[in-house]
Design an enzyme around this catalytic site. Structure first.
Site, PDB file in Angstrom:
ATOM      1  N   ARG A   1       4.494   2.118  -2.495  1.00 15.97           N
ATOM      2  CA  ARG A   1       3.022   2.140  -3.272  1.00 15.97           C
ATOM      3  C   ARG A   1       3.313   2.926  -4.387  1.00 15.97           C
ATOM      4  NH1 ARG A   1       1.722   4.343   2.331  1.00 15.97           N
ATOM      5  NH2 ARG A   1       1.399   2.293   3.513  1.00 15.97           N
TER       6      ARG A   1
ATOM      7  N   ASP B   1       8.735  -6.319   5.904  1.00 15.72           N
ATOM      8  CA  ASP B   1       7.271  -6.299   5.853  1.00 15.72           C
ATOM      9  C   ASP B   1       7.041  -7.229   5.044  1.00 15.72           C
ATOM     10  OD1 ASP B   1       4.779  -5.599   6.422  1.00 15.72           O
ATOM     11  OD2 ASP B   1       5.070  -3.547   5.929  1.00 15.72           O
TER      12      ASP B   1
ATOM     13  N   ARG C   1      -4.842  -1.855  15.548  1.00 15.87           N
ATOM     14  CA  ARG C   1      -4.355  -0.730  14.916  1.00 15.87           C
ATOM     15  C   ARG C   1      -4.605  -0.897  13.454  1.00 15.87           C
ATOM     16  NH1 ARG C   1      -0.537  -3.906  16.393  1.00 15.87           N
ATOM     17  NH2 ARG C   1       1.605  -3.867  15.422  1.00 15.87           N
TER      18      ARG C   1
ATOM     19  N   LYS D   1       4.907  -6.832   9.633  1.00 15.04           N
ATOM     20  CA  LYS D   1       6.444  -6.641   9.941  1.00 15.04           C
ATOM     21  C   LYS D   1       7.087  -7.815  10.798  1.00 15.04           C
ATOM     22  CE  LYS D   1       5.588  -1.747   9.576  1.00 15.04           C
ATOM     23  NZ  LYS D   1       4.097  -1.899   9.455  1.00 15.04           N
TER      24      LYS D   1
ATOM     25  N   ASP E   1      11.063  -3.313  -0.074  1.00 16.93           N
ATOM     26  CA  ASP E   1       9.861  -4.032  -0.285  1.00 16.93           C
ATOM     27  C   ASP E   1      10.053  -5.164  -1.603  1.00 16.93           C
ATOM     28  OD1 ASP E   1       8.359  -3.917   2.223  1.00 16.93           O
ATOM     29  OD2 ASP E   1       7.552  -2.098   1.575  1.00 16.93           O
TER      30      ASP E   1
ATOM     31  N   ARG F   1      -4.759  -4.780   9.785  1.00 17.93           N
ATOM     32  CA  ARG F   1      -3.884  -6.269   9.527  1.00 17.93           C
ATOM     33  C   ARG F   1      -3.890  -6.660  11.015  1.00 17.93           C
ATOM     34  NH1 ARG F   1       0.381  -5.427   5.879  1.00 17.93           N
ATOM     35  NH2 ARG F   1      -1.157  -6.093   4.545  1.00 17.93           N
ATOM     36  N   TYR F   2      -3.351  -5.700  11.821  1.00 21.55           N
ATOM     37  CA  TYR F   2      -2.989  -5.950  13.365  1.00 21.55           C
ATOM     38  C   TYR F   2      -4.034  -5.849  14.063  1.00 21.55           C
ATOM     39  CZ  TYR F   2       1.868  -5.783  11.664  1.00 21.55           C
ATOM     40  OH  TYR F   2       3.005  -5.696  11.064  1.00 21.55           O
TER      41      TYR F   2
ATOM     42  N   CYS G   1       9.585   9.010  -4.281  1.00 17.55           N
ATOM     43  CA  CYS G   1      10.649   8.136  -3.990  1.00 17.55           C
ATOM     44  C   CYS G   1      10.835   7.039  -4.928  1.00 17.55           C
ATOM     45  CB  CYS G   1      11.002   7.566  -2.627  1.00 17.55           C
ATOM     46  SG  CYS G   1      10.674   8.778  -1.244  1.00 17.55           S
TER      47      CYS G   1
ATOM     48  N   CYS H   1       3.049  13.469  -2.610  1.00 17.80           N
ATOM     49  CA  CYS H   1       4.436  13.463  -1.664  1.00 17.80           C
ATOM     50  C   CYS H   1       5.172  14.732  -2.062  1.00 17.80           C
ATOM     51  CB  CYS H   1       5.076  12.439  -1.734  1.00 17.80           C
ATOM     52  SG  CYS H   1       4.308  10.852  -1.310  1.00 17.80           S
TER      53      CYS H   1
ATOM     54  N   CYS I   1       9.460   3.525  -3.823  1.00 15.83           N
ATOM     55  CA  CYS I   1       8.050   3.566  -2.823  1.00 15.83           C
ATOM     56  C   CYS I   1       7.353   2.243  -2.961  1.00 15.83           C
ATOM     57  CB  CYS I   1       7.486   4.768  -3.060  1.00 15.83           C
ATOM     58  SG  CYS I   1       5.906   4.847  -2.242  1.00 15.83           S
TER      59      CYS I   1
HETATM   60  C1  LIG Z   1       3.231  -0.765  10.024  1.00 15.69           C
HETATM   61  C2  LIG Z   1       1.830  -1.001  10.115  1.00 15.69           C
HETATM   62  C3  LIG Z   1       1.044  -0.526  11.189  1.00 15.69           C
HETATM   63  C4  LIG Z   1       1.987  -0.138  12.307  1.00 15.69           C
HETATM   64  O1  LIG Z   1       2.652  -0.953  12.758  1.00 15.69           O
HETATM   65  P1  LIG Z   1       3.530  -0.892  14.152  1.00 15.69           P
HETATM   66  O2  LIG Z   1       4.573  -2.129  14.203  1.00 15.69           O
HETATM   67  O3  LIG Z   1       2.845  -0.940  15.298  1.00 15.69           O
HETATM   68  O4  LIG Z   1       4.318   0.546  14.025  1.00 15.69           O
HETATM   69  C5  LIG Z   1      -0.159  -0.800  11.287  1.00 15.69           C
HETATM   70  N1  LIG Z   1      -0.712  -1.161  10.273  1.00 15.69           N
HETATM   71  C6  LIG Z   1      -0.346  -1.563   9.109  1.00 15.69           C
HETATM   72  C7  LIG Z   1      -1.061  -2.199   7.980  1.00 15.69           C
HETATM   73  C8  LIG Z   1       1.106  -1.619   8.847  1.00 15.69           C
HETATM   74  O5  LIG Z   1       1.648  -1.985   7.702  1.00 15.69           O
HETATM   75  S1  SF4 Z   2       8.274   6.313   0.155  1.00 18.43           S
HETATM   76 FE1  SF4 Z   2       6.345   6.590  -0.933  1.00 18.43          FE
HETATM   77  S2  SF4 Z   2       4.880   7.441   0.199  1.00 18.43           S
HETATM   78 FE2  SF4 Z   2       6.781   7.785   1.391  1.00 18.43          FE
HETATM   79  S3  SF4 Z   2       7.348   9.730   0.771  1.00 18.43           S
HETATM   80 FE3  SF4 Z   2       8.300   8.450  -0.714  1.00 18.43          FE
HETATM   81  S4  SF4 Z   2       7.149   8.457  -2.369  1.00 18.43           S
HETATM   82 FE4  SF4 Z   2       5.769   9.322  -0.550  1.00 18.43          FE
END
Ligand SMILES: *Cc1c(COP(=O)(O)O)cnc(C)c1O
Ligand code: SF4
Length: 392
Positions: free
Chosen positions: A128, A324, A110, A331, A287, A106-107, A123, A119, A126
């Site tokens: 996801r 996010d 990175r 973010k 989220d 996305r960025y 949670c 996990c 979560c």
């Molecule tokens: C959070 C995230 C990152 C890392 O973001 P930073 O602001 O550099 O910590 C990279 N890719 C995705 C898709 C993310 O959600």
């Molecule tokens: S937030 Fe989601 S991915 Fe992270 S530890 Fe909890 S269940 Fe696992």
């Protein structure tokens, strides 16, 4: 109604517990919660876990102090998860921004790479939650290798965030294999691991794991503590071992209604984290994910947390408060607006005590008659710009 649960009864903290045993003895079926839930609640729990799985390892379960406490809310299924139909399934559009399964680019520089579907504890909030711990998140080694190949083929990628699920649920051997492949990519400068294990299953952090990890520097770890109850002898030890392996540690918390939406809790948590050499990095607005509406707070709650930290305690204890945003915008940081007034002559700013201070700008003449230092005319009226100031 407060029902204390005795930690010593369920968890002998003096025992040298193997994390694989902890996993094996995890609570995954509502029947195992007979001591905690009524018959009716067990029936509700069954319905919830048909959709969103449950796993509570005996260590995390032992942290519960009373029914409905901040630990309880994070791990015990709640019927509200099914009632809520407002949120989105994949609010962050991680799948849309994915050039190959399990990788999100996305960025510019990175990527996020999912390497585990499991996990140590699931949670309830979560992001996801539609996938983790279920058949929907199958991550094969061949999929991971394709992700690594993508990074190798994209020289602009200088940073990878390994996530899941929790990467530390993989065996040392598998993790080492993945890290070795990643380190072989010359343009990949840093590797980050996002793991909740130091908080939810600290026994997983072993001397063997740390010795392996330190071969892959520069390696960063972001962990995930949400409440002071999670800070224990065991979690302190896990963080100490990782920090002693030379790994910079950060923390990403999620702001959760009824769990930690309170400035005093975050002051205590973040100060304690610093004593464990963990730097608070992000505070996430919960989220917009389906099944966790009951955890979402107003934005003011997050801004209050930041206001209570900034200036009042070490700057090191202040994370970036971010949303996010749904739709894959990434973010976006929010800070309490300190601008009281902004004119051509000055800016008035409010400090952490609410007192106002003035900062004067250079006189117009010195500034090239309405031109800025570079001689470029400022098109945007200053006051309009002030709306953008509180960013960063
Ligand atoms: C959070 C995230 C990152 C890392 O973001 P930073 O602001 O550099 O910590 C990279 N890719 C995705 C898709 C993310 O959600
Ligand atoms: S937030 Fe989601 S991915 Fe992270 S530890 Fe909890 S269940 Fe696992």
């Amino acid at each position: 109604m407060i029902e204390p649960i005795k930690r010593d009864l369920v968890f002998d903290k003096t025992a040298d517990l193997n994390w694989k045993l902890l996993l094996k003895e995890s609570v995954t079926s509502p029947e195992q919660l007979r001591d905690y839930l009524s018959d009716e609640e067990i029936e509700e729990c069954k319905k919830v876990i048909e959709r969103y799985p449950m796993r509570i390892n005996p260590y995390y379960l032992s942290l519960i102090r009373y029914k409905g406490d901040p630990i309880w809310k994070q791990c015990i299924p709640d019927i509200n998860e099914l009632i809520d139909v407002e949120g989105l399934e994949d609010p962050l559009c991680e799948e849309r921004d994915s050039p190959c399964p399990g990788l999100t680019h996305r960025y510019p520089d990175r990527v996020l790479l999912l390497i585990s579907s499991q996990c140590g504890m699931y949670c309830r909030f979560c992001t996801r939650k539609r996938k983790v711990g279920t058949e929907k998140l199958r991550i094969s080694m061949s999929q991971i290798l394709k992700g690594i190949e993508y990074i190798a083929n994209h020289p602009e990628v200088r940073d990878v965030v390994l996530s899941g699920g929790d990467p530390f649920l993989l065996s040392d051997r598998k993790l080492e294999f993945i890290l070795t492949r990643l380190r072989a990519i010359p343009h990949l400068e840093i590797i980050r691991i996002g793991t909740r294990v130091p908080c939810t299953m600290p026994q997983r952090v072993t001397p063997e794991l740390c010795n392996m990890l330190k071969k892959f520097h520069p390696l960063f770890i972001n962990t995930h503590f949400n409440h002071p109850y999670e800070i224990t002898e065991e979690s302190r030890k896990a963080c100490a071992m990782l920090a002693d392996a030379g790994i910079p540690l950060g923390n990403q918390s999620v702001l959760l209604k009824g769990v930690n939406d309170n400035p005093a809790i975050f002051t205590e948590l973040n100060q304690a984290l610093l004593t464990m050499r963990v730097k608070p990095y992000y505070l996430f607005q919960a989220d917009y994910v389906q099944g966790s509406n009951h955890f979402r707070t107003p934005i003011e709650a997050g801004l209050e947390v930041i206001s209570a930290l900034r200036g009042h305690t070490s700057g090191l204890a202040v994370p970036h408060y971010v949303i996010d945003v749904p739709g894959g915008g990434g973010k976006i940081a929010l800070i309490p607006n300190p601008v009281v007034e902004l004119t051509d002559e000055h800016i008035l700013l409010s400090n952490y005590q609410g007192k106002t201070f003035e900062y004067k700008f250079p006189a117009k003449e010195q500034n090239g008659n309405g031109k800025n230092g570079n001689g470029t005319h400022i098109e945007t009226p200053l006051l309009e710009k002030s709306a953008k100031l509180p960013q960063s």
